[in-house]
Motif scaffolding. Structure first.
Motif, PDB file in Angstrom:
ATOM      1  N   PHE A 170       0.851  -1.180   0.000  1.00 43.28           N
ATOM      2  CA  PHE A 170       0.000   0.000   0.000  1.00 43.28           C
ATOM      3  C   PHE A 170       0.893   1.238   0.000  1.00 43.28           C
ATOM      4  CE2 PHE A 170      -2.159  -3.335   2.427  1.00 43.28           C
ATOM      5  CZ  PHE A 170      -3.375  -3.420   1.766  1.00 43.28           C
ATOM      6  N   ALA A 171       0.407   2.304  -0.639  1.00 43.77           N
ATOM      7  CA  ALA A 171       1.128   3.574  -0.595  1.00 43.77           C
ATOM      8  C   ALA A 171       0.130   4.672  -0.253  1.00 43.77           C
ATOM      9  CB  ALA A 171       1.793   3.848  -1.943  1.00 43.77           C
ATOM     10  N   PRO A 172       0.292   5.413   0.826  1.00 37.61           N
ATOM     11  CA  PRO A 172       1.370   5.304   1.785  1.00 37.61           C
ATOM     12  C   PRO A 172       1.367   3.953   2.493  1.00 37.61           C
ATOM     13  CG  PRO A 172      -0.193   7.025   2.434  1.00 37.61           C
ATOM     14  CD  PRO A 172      -0.661   6.458   1.152  1.00 37.61           C
ATOM     15  N   SER A 173       2.537   3.573   2.952  1.00 38.30           N
ATOM     16  CA  SER A 173       2.758   2.249   3.519  1.00 38.30           C
ATOM     17  C   SER A 173       1.913   1.995   4.767  1.00 38.30           C
ATOM     18  CB  SER A 173       4.238   2.083   3.862  1.00 38.30           C
ATOM     19  OG  SER A 173       4.474   0.779   4.335  1.00 38.30           O
ATOM     20  N   THR A 174       1.269   0.848   4.783  1.00 36.48           N
ATOM     21  CA  THR A 174       0.493   0.379   5.918  1.00 36.48           C
ATOM     22  C   THR A 174       0.376  -1.141   5.781  1.00 36.48           C
ATOM     23  OG1 THR A 174      -1.607   0.615   7.109  1.00 36.48           O
ATOM     24  CG2 THR A 174      -1.720   0.767   4.739  1.00 36.48           C
ATOM     25  N   PRO A 175       0.298  -1.888   6.875  1.00 38.91           N
ATOM     26  CA  PRO A 175       0.217  -3.350   6.767  1.00 38.91           C
ATOM     27  C   PRO A 175      -1.161  -3.846   6.334  1.00 38.91           C
ATOM     28  CG  PRO A 175       0.291  -2.689   9.077  1.00 38.91           C
ATOM     29  CD  PRO A 175       0.477  -1.447   8.253  1.00 38.91           C
ATOM     30  N   ALA A 176      -2.202  -3.037   6.565  1.00 36.05           N
ATOM     31  CA  ALA A 176      -3.561  -3.435   6.205  1.00 36.05           C
ATOM     32  C   ALA A 176      -4.394  -2.182   5.976  1.00 36.05           C
ATOM     33  CB  ALA A 176      -4.177  -4.283   7.303  1.00 36.05           C
ATOM     34  N   ASP A 233      -8.635  -1.334   5.678  1.00 37.94           N
ATOM     35  CA  ASP A 233     -10.064  -1.661   5.585  1.00 37.94           C
ATOM     36  C   ASP A 233     -10.335  -3.112   5.208  1.00 37.94           C
ATOM     37  OD1 ASP A 233     -10.704   0.930   6.288  1.00 37.94           O
ATOM     38  OD2 ASP A 233     -10.852   1.604   4.224  1.00 37.94           O
ATOM     39  N   GLY A 234      -9.699  -4.044   5.892  1.00 42.52           N
ATOM     40  CA  GLY A 234      -9.941  -5.460   5.653  1.00 42.52           C
ATOM     41  C   GLY A 234      -9.048  -6.088   4.602  1.00 42.52           C
ATOM     42  N   ALA A 235      -8.260  -5.299   3.908  1.00 38.95           N
ATOM     43  CA  ALA A 235      -7.334  -5.810   2.900  1.00 38.95           C
ATOM     44  C   ALA A 235      -5.928  -5.847   3.501  1.00 38.95           C
ATOM     45  CB  ALA A 235      -7.341  -4.919   1.663  1.00 38.95           C
ATOM     46  N   HIS A 236      -5.220  -6.944   3.284  1.00 43.54           N
ATOM     47  CA  HIS A 236      -3.875  -7.126   3.844  1.00 43.54           C
ATOM     48  C   HIS A 236      -2.904  -7.533   2.741  1.00 43.54           C
ATOM     49  CE1 HIS A 236      -6.721  -7.980   7.102  1.00 43.54           C
ATOM     50  NE2 HIS A 236      -5.804  -7.472   7.903  1.00 43.54           N
ATOM     51  N   VAL A 237      -1.636  -7.234   2.945  1.00 40.98           N
ATOM     52  CA  VAL A 237      -0.596  -7.717   2.029  1.00 40.98           C
ATOM     53  C   VAL A 237      -0.683  -9.239   1.983  1.00 40.98           C
ATOM     54  CG1 VAL A 237       1.901  -7.932   1.679  1.00 40.98           C
ATOM     55  CG2 VAL A 237       0.928  -5.739   2.402  1.00 40.98           C
ATOM     56  N   GLY A 238      -0.668  -9.795   0.781  1.00 42.84           N
ATOM     57  CA  GLY A 238      -0.751 -11.237   0.580  1.00 42.84           C
ATOM     58  C   GLY A 238      -2.144 -11.730   0.241  1.00 42.84           C
ATOM     59  N   ASP A 239      -3.177 -10.902   0.468  1.00 45.14           N
ATOM     60  CA  ASP A 239      -4.541 -11.300   0.128  1.00 45.14           C
ATOM     61  C   ASP A 239      -4.713 -11.373  -1.381  1.00 45.14           C
ATOM     62  OD1 ASP A 239      -5.350 -11.351   2.780  1.00 45.14           O
ATOM     63  OD2 ASP A 239      -6.391  -9.420   2.697  1.00 45.14           O
ATOM     64  N   LEU A 240      -5.530 -12.309  -1.831  1.00 44.36           N
ATOM     65  CA  LEU A 240      -5.924 -12.366  -3.235  1.00 44.36           C
ATOM     66  C   LEU A 240      -7.163 -11.507  -3.414  1.00 44.36           C
ATOM     67  CD1 LEU A 240      -5.465 -16.120  -4.181  1.00 44.36           C
ATOM     68  CD2 LEU A 240      -3.942 -14.208  -4.643  1.00 44.36           C
ATOM     69  N   ILE A 241      -7.214 -10.787  -4.541  1.00 46.89           N
ATOM     70  CA  ILE A 241      -8.339  -9.898  -4.806  1.00 46.89           C
ATOM     71  C   ILE A 241      -8.785 -10.049  -6.249  1.00 46.89           C
ATOM     72  CG2 ILE A 241      -6.798  -7.936  -5.315  1.00 46.89           C
ATOM     73  CD1 ILE A 241      -8.999  -6.168  -3.966  1.00 46.89           C
ATOM     74  N   VAL A 242     -10.083 -10.093  -6.461  1.00 54.86           N
ATOM     75  CA  VAL A 242     -10.652 -10.134  -7.806  1.00 54.86           C
ATOM     76  C   VAL A 242     -11.118  -8.719  -8.129  1.00 54.86           C
ATOM     77  CG1 VAL A 242     -12.928 -10.854  -6.963  1.00 54.86           C
ATOM     78  CG2 VAL A 242     -12.276 -11.310  -9.329  1.00 54.86           C
ATOM     79  N   PHE A 243     -10.862  -8.273  -9.381  1.00 48.64           N
ATOM     80  CA  PHE A 243     -11.189  -6.897  -9.743  1.00 48.64           C
ATOM     81  C   PHE A 243     -11.467  -6.802 -11.228  1.00 48.64           C
ATOM     82  CE2 PHE A 243      -6.678  -7.558  -9.740  1.00 48.64           C
ATOM     83  CZ  PHE A 243      -6.209  -6.939 -10.887  1.00 48.64           C
ATOM     84  N   LYS A 244     -11.986  -5.655 -11.637  1.00 46.15           N
ATOM     85  CA  LYS A 244     -12.321  -5.380 -13.033  1.00 46.15           C
ATOM     86  C   LYS A 244     -11.278  -4.437 -13.628  1.00 46.15           C
ATOM     87  CE  LYS A 244     -17.262  -5.542 -12.064  1.00 46.15           C
ATOM     88  NZ  LYS A 244     -18.493  -4.756 -12.044  1.00 46.15           N
ATOM     89  N   PRO A 245     -11.169  -4.393 -14.956  1.00 47.47           N
ATOM     90  CA  PRO A 245     -10.234  -3.443 -15.574  1.00 47.47           C
ATOM     91  C   PRO A 245     -10.480  -1.997 -15.139  1.00 47.47           C
ATOM     92  CG  PRO A 245     -10.948  -5.027 -17.196  1.00 47.47           C
ATOM     93  CD  PRO A 245     -11.776  -5.283 -15.957  1.00 47.47           C
ATOM     94  N   ALA A 246     -11.720  -1.628 -14.852  1.00 49.82           N
ATOM     95  CA  ALA A 246     -12.018  -0.248 -14.439  1.00 49.82           C
ATOM     96  C   ALA A 246     -11.391   0.101 -13.099  1.00 49.82           C
ATOM     97  CB  ALA A 246     -13.532  -0.052 -14.370  1.00 49.82           C
ATOM     98  N   HIS A 247     -10.994  -0.898 -12.295  1.00 46.35           N
ATOM     99  CA  HIS A 247     -10.345  -0.637 -11.008  1.00 46.35           C
ATOM    100  C   HIS A 247      -8.863  -0.291 -11.175  1.00 46.35           C
ATOM    101  CE1 HIS A 247     -13.726  -3.153  -9.324  1.00 46.35           C
ATOM    102  NE2 HIS A 247     -13.771  -2.063  -8.572  1.00 46.35           N
TER     103      HIS A 247
END
Length: 97
Positions: free
Chosen positions: A64-70, A72-86
């Motif tokens: 994350f930038a600015p740097s943070t370990p988590a 709003d429920g999202a953490h480094v290493g989590d898998l995320i599904v997203f659309k091209p618009a994101h």
């Protein structure tokens, strides 16, 4: 697996999107060269390593930038599904070690 839509990630406006996403004939294949994609969540850039660009986009959160370990429920290493618009940015350069 997290969902960018469910977590309310920002959707880019036409002027915010990378050039290759503005084309009406958008194809998923340009993402194959991507090393890191940038998504946005509440003013933070979320760096994502693309894992799968088949029927839907799946990536692993790498920071994350600015740097943070988590965020709003999202953490480094989590898998995320997203659309091209994101996608707000795409980095294809290899990092030299």
């Amino acid at each position: 697996m997290l969902s960018a839509a469910e977590l309310n990630f920002a959707i880019g406006q036409a002027g915010d999107l990378p050039e290759w996403l503005k084309e009406s004939s958008f194809r998923i294949w340009p993402l194959a060269e991507a090393k890191t994609l940038t998504l946005r969540l509440r003013g933070h850039d979320v760096l994502v390593k693309l894992r799968n660009e088949a029927a839907f986009l799946v990536g692993e959160i790498s920071g994350f930038a600015p740097s943070t370990p988590a965020l709003d429920g999202a953490h480094v290493g989590d898998l995320i599904v997203f659309k091209p618009a994101h996608v707000f940015a795409c980095a294809t350069k290899k990092v030299l070690r």
